[in-house]
Design a protein around this motif. Sequence first.
Motif, short mmCIF file in Angstrom:
data_model
loop_
_atom_site.label_atom_id
_atom_site.label_comp_id
_atom_site.label_asym_id
_atom_site.label_seq_id
_atom_site.Cartn_x
_atom_site.Cartn_y
_atom_site.Cartn_z
N LEU A 191 -2.60 -0.56 5.72
CA LEU A 191 -3.11 -1.19 6.94
C LEU A 191 -3.94 -2.42 6.61
CD1 LEU A 191 -3.40 -0.94 10.06
CD2 LEU A 191 -5.44 0.44 9.63
N ARG A 217 -2.61 -6.17 7.39
CA ARG A 217 -3.45 -6.96 8.30
C ARG A 217 -3.80 -8.30 7.67
NH1 ARG A 217 -6.02 -10.07 10.55
NH2 ARG A 217 -7.65 -9.83 12.15
N LEU A 243 -5.26 -2.34 16.99
CA LEU A 243 -4.97 -1.00 16.47
C LEU A 243 -4.07 -0.18 17.40
CD1 LEU A 243 -5.60 0.67 13.96
CD2 LEU A 243 -7.53 1.67 15.18
N ARG A 256 -10.13 -2.90 16.88
CA ARG A 256 -10.08 -1.50 17.26
C ARG A 256 -9.51 -1.29 18.66
NH1 ARG A 256 -13.82 1.58 19.95
NH2 ARG A 256 -15.32 -0.14 19.83
#
Length: 266
Positions: free
Chosen positions: A76, A80, A176, A172
Amino acid sequence: MKLRVYAIAYLVFLYAPIVLLPIFAFNDATIIAFPLSGFTTDWFAELTQSRALHAAVKNSLIIAVCTAVFATILGLCAARAGSMSDFPGKKGITGFIMLPLVLPEIIVAVALLVILRQVLGLSLGNWTIIMAHVLICTPFSIAILNGAFGALDPAMEEAALDLGENRWSAFRLVTLPLVMPGIISSMLISFTISLDEFIIAFFLTGSNPTMPVYIWGLLRFPKSLPVIMALGTILVALSVILLTIAEIFRRRGVRRAGGTDTGGFL
């Protein structure tokens, strides 16, 4: 037409041995040969009576779950940074991280054994296998999550920043959830690879073997072959189910992000 015949012949050659697994797993004979002698489920019943097998399955599950979590976290972060940022040496660093995909596993296993035992002086056990499995599963996680992040529009996170969110909360609350199907897919793929991996586990296992290493030990006893066939049938079915679920989540993530599905994890 020739290409179609070649593809069919290749698939038959590749999957015919797997098709034989359930056939002999339900065969009422200890000899793996045709003709079949009858139908039985006794070999599956024997799987429930082996404490050593249960311990090996438990070790494999613990290792696979830890590997899935750690590899996905690392994947991740790498995906990213690789898909939504630009920095010097990006392509070289990405290629170096993906290198375990093309390295022979036996070379990786021997190198890790030398480093862990002779250089670092660590004792072999579940954690050494977890570290090695994270190494080989992280590139798969990155490949899956690169597609999830690549399908996102960077303007969505920038809009969240313009509306007052900080970098973490924007990631977030916006990014996400959109890549969550890719995260789930990555965890399932990493779990499956770790659960089935043998070569590295064989070199780095301690006193408690993993399930593939335990199965390899049973091959020395011909009477245990039908039990191995029964266990192999369960593993194949479990792998197919997990890979199917992972592919469903991957495609769902692509559709949610508005991208075009090109098919396949890599």
